[in-house]
Design an enzyme around this catalytic site. Structure first.
Site, PDB file in Angstrom:
ATOM      1  N   PRO A   9       7.801   7.456   1.214  1.00 58.92           N
ATOM      2  CA  PRO A   9       8.918   6.524   1.208  1.00 58.92           C
ATOM      3  C   PRO A   9       9.022   5.635  -0.024  1.00 58.92           C
ATOM      4  O   PRO A   9       8.017   5.106  -0.508  1.00 58.92           O
ATOM      5  CB  PRO A   9       8.691   5.665   2.468  1.00 58.92           C
ATOM      6  N   ASN A  10      10.247   5.504  -0.484  1.00 56.11           N
ATOM      7  CA  ASN A  10      10.644   4.610  -1.587  1.00 56.11           C
ATOM      8  C   ASN A  10      10.271   5.106  -2.978  1.00 56.11           C
ATOM      9  O   ASN A  10      10.659   4.495  -3.967  1.00 56.11           O
ATOM     10  CB  ASN A  10      10.096   3.181  -1.378  1.00 56.11           C
ATOM     11  N   ARG A  17      13.116  -0.819  -9.533  1.00 61.95           N
ATOM     12  CA  ARG A  17      12.580  -2.173  -9.373  1.00 61.95           C
ATOM     13  C   ARG A  17      11.062  -2.127  -9.546  1.00 61.95           C
ATOM     14  O   ARG A  17      10.459  -1.063  -9.547  1.00 61.95           O
ATOM     15  CB  ARG A  17      12.933  -2.727  -7.996  1.00 61.95           C
ATOM     16  N   TYR A  22       4.932  -0.234 -10.929  1.00 67.82           N
ATOM     17  CA  TYR A  22       5.064   1.223 -10.875  1.00 67.82           C
ATOM     18  C   TYR A  22       5.585   1.864 -12.160  1.00 67.82           C
ATOM     19  O   TYR A  22       5.782   3.084 -12.196  1.00 67.82           O
ATOM     20  CB  TYR A  22       5.976   1.603  -9.697  1.00 67.82           C
ATOM     21  N   ASN A  73       1.441  11.728  -2.609  1.00 71.11           N
ATOM     22  CA  ASN A  73       1.458  10.268  -2.638  1.00 71.11           C
ATOM     23  C   ASN A  73       2.218   9.846  -1.374  1.00 71.11           C
ATOM     24  O   ASN A  73       3.449   9.824  -1.369  1.00 71.11           O
ATOM     25  CB  ASN A  73       2.161   9.753  -3.887  1.00 71.11           C
ATOM     26  N   ALA A  76       3.654   4.117   1.423  1.00 70.07           N
ATOM     27  CA  ALA A  76       3.237   3.171   2.478  1.00 70.07           C
ATOM     28  C   ALA A  76       2.542   3.869   3.651  1.00 70.07           C
ATOM     29  O   ALA A  76       1.690   3.274   4.322  1.00 70.07           O
ATOM     30  CB  ALA A  76       4.441   2.380   2.964  1.00 70.07           C
ATOM     31  N   HIS A  79      -1.323   3.959   4.348  1.00 74.81           N
ATOM     32  CA  HIS A  79      -2.070   2.882   5.002  1.00 74.81           C
ATOM     33  C   HIS A  79      -1.861   2.829   6.505  1.00 74.81           C
ATOM     34  O   HIS A  79      -2.386   1.935   7.169  1.00 74.81           O
ATOM     35  CB  HIS A  79      -1.648   1.537   4.368  1.00 74.81           C
ATOM     36  N   ASP A  86      -3.651  14.084  10.086  1.00 78.29           N
ATOM     37  CA  ASP A  86      -3.850  15.256  10.955  1.00 78.29           C
ATOM     38  C   ASP A  86      -3.139  16.495  10.407  1.00 78.29           C
ATOM     39  O   ASP A  86      -3.663  17.609  10.501  1.00 78.29           O
ATOM     40  CB  ASP A  86      -3.346  14.960  12.372  1.00 78.29           C
ATOM     41  N   GLU A  97      -4.951  13.132  -3.207  1.00 83.16           N
ATOM     42  CA  GLU A  97      -4.173  11.908  -2.958  1.00 83.16           C
ATOM     43  C   GLU A  97      -3.935  11.199  -4.300  1.00 83.16           C
ATOM     44  O   GLU A  97      -4.862  11.043  -5.084  1.00 83.16           O
ATOM     45  CB  GLU A  97      -5.000  11.001  -2.034  1.00 83.16           C
ATOM     46  N   HIS A  99      -2.033   7.744  -6.238  1.00 81.78           N
ATOM     47  CA  HIS A  99      -1.294   6.479  -6.224  1.00 81.78           C
ATOM     48  C   HIS A  99      -1.042   6.053  -7.659  1.00 81.78           C
ATOM     49  O   HIS A  99      -1.961   6.074  -8.483  1.00 81.78           O
ATOM     50  CB  HIS A  99      -2.060   5.388  -5.470  1.00 81.78           C
ATOM     51  N   ILE A 100       0.192   5.682  -7.912  1.00 80.32           N
ATOM     52  CA  ILE A 100       0.577   5.258  -9.257  1.00 80.32           C
ATOM     53  C   ILE A 100      -0.146   3.966  -9.626  1.00 80.32           C
ATOM     54  O   ILE A 100      -0.654   3.814 -10.740  1.00 80.32           O
ATOM     55  CB  ILE A 100       2.113   5.056  -9.302  1.00 80.32           C
ATOM     56  N   SER A 101      -0.192   3.041  -8.679  1.00 79.80           N
ATOM     57  CA  SER A 101      -0.836   1.748  -8.932  1.00 79.80           C
ATOM     58  C   SER A 101      -2.312   1.807  -8.551  1.00 79.80           C
ATOM     59  O   SER A 101      -2.753   2.748  -7.870  1.00 79.80           O
ATOM     60  CB  SER A 101      -0.131   0.650  -8.132  1.00 79.80           C
ATOM     61  N   ARG A 106      -5.170  -4.286  -5.167  1.00 79.57           N
ATOM     62  CA  ARG A 106      -3.979  -4.941  -4.615  1.00 79.57           C
ATOM     63  C   ARG A 106      -4.290  -5.561  -3.242  1.00 79.57           C
ATOM     64  O   ARG A 106      -5.423  -5.865  -2.955  1.00 79.57           O
ATOM     65  CB  ARG A 106      -2.829  -3.927  -4.583  1.00 79.57           C
TER      66      ARG A 106
HETATM   67  O1  CA2 Z   1       0.735   3.080  -5.979  1.00 76.10           O
HETATM   68  C1  CA2 Z   1       1.317   3.930  -5.294  1.00 76.10           C
HETATM   69  O2  CA2 Z   1       1.662   5.027  -5.723  1.00 76.10           O
HETATM   70  C2  CA2 Z   1       1.722   3.582  -3.849  1.00 76.10           C
HETATM   71  O3  CA2 Z   1       1.493   4.737  -3.059  1.00 76.10           O
HETATM   72  C3  CA2 Z   1       3.218   3.255  -3.904  1.00 76.10           C
HETATM   73  C4  CA2 Z   1       3.797   2.771  -2.580  1.00 76.10           C
HETATM   74  C5  CA2 Z   1       2.926   1.678  -1.959  1.00 76.10           C
HETATM   75  O4  CA2 Z   1       3.384   1.365  -0.649  1.00 76.10           O
HETATM   76  C6  CA2 Z   1       1.448   2.080  -1.891  1.00 76.10           C
HETATM   77  O5  CA2 Z   1       0.697   1.012  -1.357  1.00 76.10           O
HETATM   78  C7  CA2 Z   1       0.924   2.441  -3.262  1.00 76.10           C
HETATM   79  C8  CA2 Z   1       5.230   2.253  -2.814  1.00 76.10           C
HETATM   80  C9  CA2 Z   1       6.193   3.360  -3.216  1.00 76.10           C
HETATM   81  C10 CA2 Z   1       7.310   2.954  -4.130  1.00 76.10           C
HETATM   82  O6  CA2 Z   1       7.784   1.660  -3.908  1.00 76.10           O
HETATM   83  C11 CA2 Z   1       8.695   1.111  -4.783  1.00 76.10           C
HETATM   84  C12 CA2 Z   1       8.955  -0.227  -4.604  1.00 76.10           C
HETATM   85  C13 CA2 Z   1       9.848  -0.856  -5.449  1.00 76.10           C
HETATM   86  C14 CA2 Z   1      10.481  -0.148  -6.457  1.00 76.10           C
HETATM   87  C15 CA2 Z   1      10.218   1.195  -6.624  1.00 76.10           C
HETATM   88  C16 CA2 Z   1       9.326   1.827  -5.789  1.00 76.10           C
END
Ligand code: CA2
Length: 145
Positions: A9-10, A17, A22, A73, A76, A79, A86, A97, A99-101, A106
């Site tokens: 997601p996202n 943003r 990211y 990836n 969210a 977590h 599964d 796995e 993660h960009i960050s 964090r």
């Molecule tokens: O660091 C990562 O790749 C994460 O998987 C990114 C997730 C976050 O919930 C994980 O804890 C770490 C968030 C995905 C993207 O979220 C955005 C938020 C704002 C703007 C663009 C993307």
């Protein structure tokens, strides 16, 4: 060899943003980068993104008998999702796995990863290059050829 890259997601909002966390690359930039890298390695790649947990589970199940490795990836859902853990366990496909960050530096809730137990490796904090590193890990032996 085929690698399936799954984004949760996202991640389709990348570059729009929070560039401080990211990066500035868009989701389209990320897809192009993954496709170029697959070409360089001489392998097939499929990229999938969904904001829905069940769709991610379906995609992992569909990889059975089709992909030799998965880069994921779960965003969210990393977590929170026992269902995605599964699903990865059920297909027995080598999975990395990503993660960009740097999630380990964090918030506390990002320290938990349900999927990690089912993965052959985890790459964090390398920006979108982390996806290419994950592909290399599978290419170099983490994945059944
Ligand atoms: O660091 C990562 O790749 C994460 O998987 C990114 C997730 C976050 O919930 C994980 O804890 C770490 C968030 C995905 C993207 O979220 C955005 C938020 C704002 C703007 C663009 C993307």
């Amino acid at each position: 060899m085929k690698i399936l890259v799954i984004n949760g997601p996202n991640l389709n909002m990348l570059g729009i943003r929070e560039p401080g966390v990211y990066g500035k690359e868009t989701y389209k930039d990320l897809c192009r980068k993954i496709e170029d890298h697959a070409k360089k390695l001489g392998i097939d790649v499929e990229i999938y993104q969904s904001n829905h947990e069940g769709d991610l589970v379906d995609k992992i199940q569909e990889a059975y008998g089709d992909a030799n490795g998965i880069v994921i990836n779960p965003a969210a859902y990393t977590h929170t999702s026992v269902a995605i853990l599964d699903a990865v366990k059920s297909v027995s496909i080598p999975t990395v796995e990503v993660h960009i960050s740097k999630v380990e530096e964090r918030e506390d809730f990002r320290q938990v990863s349900y999927i990690r137990k089912a993965c052959v490796a985890t790459v964090t904090g390398k920006g979108t290059d982390g996806y290419l590193m994950a592909m290399n890990i599978l290419f170099e032996g983490g994945a059944d050829k």
